[in-house]
Design a protein around this motif. Structure first.
Motif, PDB file in Angstrom:
ATOM      1  N   ALA A 129     -14.242   2.933 -13.063  1.00  0.00           N
ATOM      2  CA  ALA A 129     -15.255   3.701 -14.069  1.00  0.00           C
ATOM      3  C   ALA A 129     -16.182   4.542 -13.100  1.00  0.00           C
ATOM      4  N   ALA A 130     -17.480   3.924 -12.204  1.00  0.00           N
ATOM      5  CA  ALA A 130     -18.138   4.814 -11.751  1.00  0.00           C
ATOM      6  C   ALA A 130     -18.032   5.830 -11.344  1.00  0.00           C
ATOM      7  N   GLY A 131     -16.821   6.019 -10.759  1.00  0.00           N
ATOM      8  CA  GLY A 131     -16.641   7.137 -10.354  1.00  0.00           C
ATOM      9  C   GLY A 131     -16.348   7.138  -8.743  1.00  0.00           C
ATOM     10  N   LEU A 132     -16.137   5.769  -8.180  1.00  0.00           N
ATOM     11  CA  LEU A 132     -15.794   5.795  -6.848  1.00  0.00           C
ATOM     12  C   LEU A 132     -14.707   5.693  -6.697  1.00  0.00           C
ATOM     13  N   ASP A 133     -14.571   6.071  -5.230  1.00  0.00           N
ATOM     14  CA  ASP A 133     -12.384   6.347  -4.973  1.00  0.00           C
ATOM     15  C   ASP A 133     -12.645   4.509  -4.293  1.00  0.00           C
ATOM     16  N   TRP A 134     -12.561   4.002  -4.593  1.00  0.00           N
ATOM     17  CA  TRP A 134     -12.158   2.244  -4.104  1.00  0.00           C
ATOM     18  C   TRP A 134     -10.928   2.335  -3.554  1.00  0.00           C
ATOM     19  N   VAL A 135     -11.158   1.415  -2.450  1.00  0.00           N
ATOM     20  CA  VAL A 135      -9.631   0.682  -1.498  1.00  0.00           C
ATOM     21  C   VAL A 135      -9.789  -0.189  -1.270  1.00  0.00           C
ATOM     22  N   THR A 136      -8.945  -0.565  -1.238  1.00  0.00           N
ATOM     23  CA  THR A 136      -8.540  -2.280  -0.600  1.00  0.00           C
ATOM     24  C   THR A 136      -7.076  -2.277  -0.202  1.00  0.00           C
ATOM     25  N   LEU A 137      -7.009  -3.523   0.289  1.00  0.00           N
ATOM     26  CA  LEU A 137      -6.003  -4.240   1.090  1.00  0.00           C
ATOM     27  C   LEU A 137      -4.906  -4.511   0.003  1.00  0.00           C
ATOM     28  N   GLY A 138      -3.687  -3.858   0.542  1.00  0.00           N
ATOM     29  CA  GLY A 138      -2.717  -4.094  -0.155  1.00  0.00           C
ATOM     30  C   GLY A 138      -2.332  -3.625  -1.867  1.00  0.00           C
ATOM     31  N   VAL A 139      -2.860  -2.364  -1.540  1.00  0.00           N
ATOM     32  CA  VAL A 139      -2.614  -1.158  -3.084  1.00  0.00           C
ATOM     33  C   VAL A 139      -3.006  -0.229  -2.937  1.00  0.00           C
ATOM     34  N   ALA A 140      -2.403   1.184  -2.784  1.00  0.00           N
ATOM     35  CA  ALA A 140      -2.513   1.558  -2.858  1.00  0.00           C
ATOM     36  C   ALA A 140      -3.732   2.790  -3.752  1.00  0.00           C
ATOM     37  N   SER A 141      -4.363   3.617  -2.567  1.00  0.00           N
ATOM     38  CA  SER A 141      -6.257   4.012  -2.951  1.00  0.00           C
ATOM     39  C   SER A 141      -5.675   5.428  -4.274  1.00  0.00           C
ATOM     40  N   GLN A 142      -6.190   5.897  -4.963  1.00  0.00           N
ATOM     41  CA  GLN A 142      -6.017   6.800  -5.546  1.00  0.00           C
ATOM     42  C   GLN A 142      -5.998   7.877  -4.821  1.00  0.00           C
ATOM     43  N   SER A 143      -6.776   7.738  -3.711  1.00  0.00           N
ATOM     44  CA  SER A 143      -6.184   9.158  -2.618  1.00  0.00           C
ATOM     45  C   SER A 143      -4.558   8.842  -1.971  1.00  0.00           C
ATOM     46  N   GLN A 144      -4.512   8.370  -2.246  1.00  0.00           N
ATOM     47  CA  GLN A 144      -3.278   7.739  -1.895  1.00  0.00           C
ATOM     48  C   GLN A 144      -2.074   8.431  -2.679  1.00  0.00           C
ATOM     49  N   GLU A 145      -1.981   8.041  -4.050  1.00  0.00           N
ATOM     50  CA  GLU A 145      -1.606   7.987  -4.787  1.00  0.00           C
ATOM     51  C   GLU A 145      -1.680   9.338  -5.322  1.00  0.00           C
ATOM     52  N   MET A 146      -2.751  10.112  -5.485  1.00  0.00           N
ATOM     53  CA  MET A 146      -2.291  11.572  -5.333  1.00  0.00           C
ATOM     54  C   MET A 146      -1.819  12.699  -4.898  1.00  0.00           C
ATOM     55  N   GLN A 147      -1.647  11.950  -3.807  1.00  0.00           N
ATOM     56  CA  GLN A 147      -0.554  12.524  -2.565  1.00  0.00           C
ATOM     57  C   GLN A 147       1.228  12.924  -2.640  1.00  0.00           C
ATOM     58  N   GLU A 168       0.368  -1.067  -0.025  1.00  0.00           N
ATOM     59  CA  GLU A 168      -0.007   0.179  -0.571  1.00  0.00           C
ATOM     60  C   GLU A 168       0.890   0.750   0.041  1.00  0.00           C
ATOM     61  N   HIS A 169       2.107   0.997   0.333  1.00  0.00           N
ATOM     62  CA  HIS A 169       3.014   2.062   0.669  1.00  0.00           C
ATOM     63  C   HIS A 169       4.083   2.201  -0.614  1.00  0.00           C
TER      64      HIS A 169
END
Length: 429
Positions: A411-429, A220-221
């Motif tokens: 694709a539906a516009g959701l900020d999807w967050v899961t275990l084991g991979v960085a979220s879109q929010s984290q990627e933009m930081q 995730e990091h």
């Protein structure tokens, strides 16, 4: 000696009921005994107290071979009698064996002198050898049921692990005939070895869980995706295709925690090192807080008044059990938050904090600022991410078990967050 022995199961909680139904499904005449007349009456109506895939239908189909009774005298018909009540654990993982001991006191005098008594409940090393007053053979058998696939496991065991007073002696004939009906290896061993074998199996599972959780959090990091890594481990023969390599939210269900607690107690009593076990327990506790930490960082720190929807209360899909449920752990950390919850089996009243009950999944997520999908029920996997996005007010979806398809969710516009991979929010930081 009859070629088809009569099998009995005593204690109609999850273990006894599922195992007894499987015995009847294998074609054996089966006695299901419980000293509680109200529970027996419920079973006779076909109202089963546990939720497992195919259990209700199999129980109904096998009803002609099932004798359901609160009369211990019916056990005199049985050649093999299983003592099989569930063994509950407390918050420290310690087992409460009182139900096993109470049921044993009822069953023991009802046994035929030649009947084989088998302890199926999970008990600590030394328990079976300490049982006295059993007229016939006494054995211990390792149970390997798994919530959500319990009936399948009971019908198709990988092996039978049998604890014996003398592993070199032949097994009692009716018991041998019964076990051979499953066509899998039979492993006789001393009582204590069999009792410890169950714990050893769970220790190996915990080790796999610990690897997955530790490495998934690093993913995730650093920009890696654990879902890409896990298949490479499953193709390694030293690890294997069936390894527990899906990251999760700490240990749940009670059985694994019980075995870790047992090993730590045995280590303390005998002066052995159990530091690795303590590390697994600590890692499990840390992982239980992942959803709450993520929700706080992405939503609640900026908007404490946010509305949060939670789908799933059971500790895993296809079961009613909430023992050490990650969902309930999350909810306990959200006291005072505006909550709406849903589960196909578990009622909203199971929530440890006040929460509204959603009539269905989409009604539950309507106007929510964030959604947490905490149990991977099939009902939730069938949800259309676009319908979720249309119903929600916000866009954060915390989905630790990858219930939604990632591409469709994004694709539906959701900020999807899961275990084991960085979220879109984290990627933009």
């Amino acid at each position: 000696m009859t070629a088809s022995p009569v099998i009995a199961y005593c204690g109609m909680t999850h273990l006894g009921l599922v195992s007894g139904t499987a015995a009847a499904a294998k074609g054996f005449e089966t006695v299901l005994f419980d000293p509680d007349p109200a529970l027996v009456a419920r079973l006779e109506r076909g109202d089963l107290p546990v939720s497992e895939p195919d259990l209700d239908a199999t129980f109904a189909a096998c009803r002609p071979r099932l004798t359901v009774t609160a009369d211990a005298g019916a056990l005199a018909r049985a050649d093999v009698v299983y003592l099989a009540p569930d063994v509950p654990t407390d918050d420290t993982g310690a087992s409460d064996l009182s139900a096993v001991e109470r049921l044993l006191a009822v069953v023991r005098p009802a046994l035929r002198d030649d009947a084989t008594l088998v302890i199926l409940s999970q008990v600590p090393p030394g328990f079976t050898r300490g049982i006295e007053g059993v007229p016939g053979p006494l054995l211990y058998q390792v149970e390997t049921l798994v919530f959500g696939i319990a009936l399948q496991r009971a019908l198709e065991p990988e092996r039978h692990i049998v604890g014996c007073a003398d592993p070199a002696a032949p097994l009692p004939e009716p018991y041998r005939v019964w076990l051979e009906a499953f066509g899998c290896p039979i492993l006789p061993m001393r009582y204590e070895s069999a009792e410890l074998a169950k714990i050893s199996i769970n220790m190996c599972l915990v080790a796999s869980v610990g690897v997955a959780n530790t490495m998934a959090e690093i993913c995730e990091h650093v920009g890696a995706d654990w879902a890409e890594i896990a298949p490479s481990l499953k193709l390694d023969r030293r690890i294997g295709a069936y390894s527990y390599l899906a990251p999760g939210l700490g240990l749940a269900g009670g059985n694994l925690e019980r075995d870790l607690a047992t090993v730590m107690r045995l280590g303390a009593a005998h002066g052995t090192d159990t530091g690795i076990v303590k590390a697994w327990v600590a890692n499990s506790q840390w992982r239980k807080g992942w959803a709450a930490r993520t929700l706080k960082a992405l939503v609640l720190d900026a908007d404490p008044a946010a509305r949060v929807a939670v789908l799933g209360l059971a500790y895993k899909q296809d079961t009613h059990s909430t023992k050490n449920s990650p969902s309930l752990a999350l909810l306990a950390a959200l006291d005072g938050v505006d909550l709406t919850v849903h589960d196909p089996v578990v009622p909203a009243s199971a929530s440890p904090v006040p929460a509204a009950a959603g009539a269905d999944p989409i009604a539950t997520v309507r106007n929510a600022d964030a959604l947490c999908i905490m149990t991977p029920w099939a009902d939730y996997k069938a949800l259309d991410p676009a319908a979720i996005a249309a119903a929600m007010r916000g866009r954060i979806v915390i989905d630790p078990y990858r219930v939604l398809d990632p591409a469709r969710a994004r694709a539906a516009g959701l900020d999807w967050v899961t275990l084991g991979v960085a979220s879109q929010s984290q990627e933009m930081q």
